[in-house]
Design an enzyme around this catalytic site. Structure first.
Site, PDB file in Angstrom:
ATOM      1  N   HIS A 186       5.221  37.370   7.894  1.00 42.36           N
ATOM      2  CA  HIS A 186       4.764  37.440   8.983  1.00 42.36           C
ATOM      3  C   HIS A 186       3.530  38.042   9.162  1.00 42.36           C
ATOM      4  O   HIS A 186       3.468  38.889  10.150  1.00 42.36           O
ATOM      5  CB  HIS A 186       5.691  37.646  10.175  1.00 42.36           C
ATOM      6  CG  HIS A 186       7.013  36.836  10.052  1.00 42.36           C
ATOM      7  ND1 HIS A 186       8.089  36.985  10.938  1.00 42.36           N
ATOM      8  CD2 HIS A 186       7.249  35.957   9.371  1.00 42.36           C
ATOM      9  CE1 HIS A 186       9.225  36.197  10.546  1.00 42.36           C
ATOM     10  NE2 HIS A 186       8.712  35.416   9.579  1.00 42.36           N
ATOM     11  N   ARG A 218       5.792  34.989  17.159  1.00 42.85           N
ATOM     12  CA  ARG A 218       6.412  35.499  15.798  1.00 42.85           C
ATOM     13  C   ARG A 218       5.503  35.329  14.616  1.00 42.85           C
ATOM     14  O   ARG A 218       5.461  36.552  14.078  1.00 42.85           O
ATOM     15  CB  ARG A 218       7.781  34.412  15.753  1.00 42.85           C
ATOM     16  CG  ARG A 218       8.606  34.821  14.609  1.00 42.85           C
ATOM     17  CD  ARG A 218       9.830  33.997  14.498  1.00 42.85           C
ATOM     18  NE  ARG A 218      10.862  34.381  13.647  1.00 42.85           N
ATOM     19  CZ  ARG A 218      10.757  33.750  12.327  1.00 42.85           C
ATOM     20  NH1 ARG A 218       9.978  32.859  12.022  1.00 42.85           N
ATOM     21  NH2 ARG A 218      11.881  34.084  11.467  1.00 42.85           N
ATOM     22  N   GLY A 257       8.874  29.112  13.992  1.00 44.99           N
ATOM     23  CA  GLY A 257       9.944  29.632  14.707  1.00 44.99           C
ATOM     24  C   GLY A 257      11.049  30.277  13.844  1.00 44.99           C
ATOM     25  O   GLY A 257      10.963  30.487  12.809  1.00 44.99           O
ATOM     26  N   GLU A 267       6.870  25.992  16.899  1.00 45.65           N
ATOM     27  CA  GLU A 267       6.231  25.553  18.404  1.00 45.65           C
ATOM     28  C   GLU A 267       4.779  25.248  17.938  1.00 45.65           C
ATOM     29  O   GLU A 267       3.851  25.627  17.142  1.00 45.65           O
ATOM     30  CB  GLU A 267       6.201  26.783  18.924  1.00 45.65           C
ATOM     31  CG  GLU A 267       7.575  27.399  19.114  1.00 45.65           C
ATOM     32  CD  GLU A 267       7.627  28.590  20.044  1.00 45.65           C
ATOM     33  OE1 GLU A 267       8.668  29.034  20.564  1.00 45.65           O
ATOM     34  OE2 GLU A 267       6.662  29.241  20.318  1.00 45.65           O
ATOM     35  N   TYR A 298       4.526  34.625  25.378  1.00 44.66           N
ATOM     36  CA  TYR A 298       5.094  33.442  24.747  1.00 44.66           C
ATOM     37  C   TYR A 298       6.497  33.575  24.169  1.00 44.66           C
ATOM     38  O   TYR A 298       6.738  32.649  23.492  1.00 44.66           O
ATOM     39  CB  TYR A 298       4.353  32.874  23.714  1.00 44.66           C
ATOM     40  CG  TYR A 298       2.953  32.090  24.424  1.00 44.66           C
ATOM     41  CD1 TYR A 298       2.914  30.818  24.724  1.00 44.66           C
ATOM     42  CD2 TYR A 298       1.655  32.985  24.675  1.00 44.66           C
ATOM     43  CE1 TYR A 298       1.954  30.409  25.454  1.00 44.66           C
ATOM     44  CE2 TYR A 298       0.929  32.651  25.470  1.00 44.66           C
ATOM     45  CZ  TYR A 298       0.758  30.998  25.921  1.00 44.66           C
ATOM     46  OH  TYR A 298      -0.195  30.643  26.382  1.00 44.66           O
TER      47      TYR A 298
END
Length: 352
Positions: free
Chosen positions: A147, A209, A228, A234, A244
Site C-alpha cells: 500500500h 486504502r 478494496g 472502487e 472516502y
C-alpha cells in the site's frame, strides 16, 4: 451502517435504470494487441513523448522505448537516496514536466531512512541518458511492504497529484495529519497550493486504502481507482476535502460525512491500477482482474476491452490508441515468454 444495493447507488448517481446491464461484454474484445516492447521488469507507469516512451520499472530502472522499433535504451538515475524495492515499493510514479523542453520530470520512489520505509516525490532533469535529482518536493510519505500508492500526474490545473496508500496501517487514512491513505496535491515546485482544502496541508482527499489511478475528464472532474479489502475495489469521483471512508466503510456501506464509490466490484476482485479517460469512459488496468476494462461514467456500464490473461498495470490513451503494460513479473503473476510487455490497441477498432 446502512447498506444500499450497488444498482440502486448507481441508479441514483448515474441515472441508469435498474434493468441497465452493468457488466455486459463488448461484442469484440481485443486478444491480440500490438506488441511494442518486451522483456520489461515490473513496469509501473506509461509516460510518452512524441516518438518515445519512458517507462519506470519498480526494480529501480527507467527505460526509454522507441515507438516505431521497440528499441529499449536503459536510462541512468542519479538520485540522492537509493530506490528501495521491497514488496510493493520501489520506483513507481514518473511523469514529465508540462514543458518537456526543460528535460525535467517528477518521480515517486520508495526509500529507507533510519530503518523506516518511506516514499518521496522529487524533480529530476535529463542530460543525455542520465536523469539527475534536482530538488525534493516532498519526503516522508509513510511507506511499507504494501500500500504505497505511487501514481503521480499533473492535473488540468497544472498541480501535481500524488496517490499515497495507507502503508498497511488503516488508521492512517482517517488521520488528516498523516500523508498516508490520501490523494495529495502540490504546486510544481513542491509548495502547498493556497486553495487546498485544508490549511498548510498537501491533503486533497482522505480515507483511501491504496489508490493507484488518477484521471480527469474534459470538464476537469477527477476520478481515482482504489484497491478494496477482500474485493470491493472502487472507482471514486474525487472532490477536495472529502472523506472516502476507509477503514470505516467500504462497498455500499454508508456513514455520515463519508463518500461511497460511484462503482465497486462487489465480491469480485480487480485490483485496479492505472486509468485514463476518453470519450465518456474510464479505461482501467486491473492486476488480479487480468484485463483492461472500460467504465461508462454516465451509464455505469462495464466492458472488457483487452483480455490476454495478464496482470495489467497502467493505461495511457493518445488519440484513439490505448497503450498498456503487463505486470506478470511482479511476483504475483505467471510470467510468460518475453514478459513484461508494452502493448497497444486501437479503440476505434472495437465494435460496440
Amino acid at each position: 451502517m446502512k447498506k444500499l444495493s450497488l444498482i440502486l447507488v448507481l441508479s441514483i448517481i448515474t441515472g441508469c435504470s435498474e434493468k441497465q446491464p452493468l457488466d455486459e461484454p463488448v461484442k469484440e474484445t481485443v486478444s491480440n494487441p500490438t506488441i511494442i516492447a518486451t522483456n520489461l521488469t515490473i513496469p509501473w507507469m506509461i509516460t510518452k513523448t512524441d516518438r518515445t516512451f519512458l517507462i519506470p520499472e519498480r526494480v529501480g530502472r527507467l527505460s526509454e522505448i522507441e515507438e516505431a522499433t521497440g528499441k529499449v535504451t536503459p536510462q541512468q538515475l542519479n538520485l540522492q537516496k537509493e530506490i528501495v524495492h521491497q514488496g510493493e515499493g520501489g520506483f513507481l510514479g514518473f511523469t514529465l514536466a508540462p514543458d518537456y523542453d526543460s528535460n525535467q520530470a517528477f518521480l515517486y520512489h520508495t526509500y529507507l531512512e533510519n530503518g523506516e520505509i518511506l516514499n518521496r516525490v522529487i524533480l529530476v532533469e535529463r542530460n543525455d541518458s542520465t536523469w539527475e535529482e534536482k530538488s525534493v518536493l516532498l519526503e516522508g510519505i509513510p511507506g511499507g511492504r504494501i500500500h504505497n500508492g505511487g501514481r503521480i500526474k499533473i492535473g488540468p490545473d497544472q498541480k501535481l497529484y500524488v496517490t499515497a496508500g495507507d502503508a498497511g496501517v488503516p488508521e492512517n487514512s482517517q488521520n488528516k495529519t498523516s500523508l498516508a491513505g490520501k490523494i495529495l496535491r502540490m504546486n510544481l515546485d513542491g509548495s502547498i497550493p493556497n486553495d487546498n482544502p485544508f490549511p498548510n496541508s498537501y491533503v486533497y482527499s482522505y480515507g483511501h486504502r491504496n489508490p493507484q489511478g488518477l484521471a480527469w475528464n474534459e470538464k476537469g472532474t477527477l476520478y481515482s481507482t482504489e484497491h478494496g479489502q477482500s474485493a470491493h475495489d472502487e472507482i471514486n469521483l474525487i472532490e477536495p476535502g472529502k472523506n472516502y471512508g476507509w477503514p470505516v466503510i467500504e462497498g455500499d456501506e454508508t456513514e455520515a460525512g463519508m463518500i461511497t464509490p460511484i462503482y465497486h466490484t462487489g465480491e469480485e476482485t480487480w485490483a485496479p491500477s492505472g486509468i485514463d479517460y476518453a470519450n465518456g469512459k474510464l479505461y482501467i488496468a486491473t492486476l488480479r482482474g487480468s484485463k483492461v476494462r472500460s467504465y461508462d461514467v454516465e451509464s455505469g456500464r462495464i466492458d472488457t476491452i483487452l483480455d490476454i490473461n495478464s496482470r495489467m498495470r497502467d493505461v495511457y490513451i493518445e488519440d484513439s490508441t490505448l497503450y498498456t503494460v503487463s505486470n506478470n513479473t511482479d511476483g504475483r503473476g505467471n510470467p510468460k515468454e518475453d514478459d513484461d510487455k508494452l502493448l497497444s490497441i486501437q479503440l476505434s477498432a472495437i465494435r460496440k
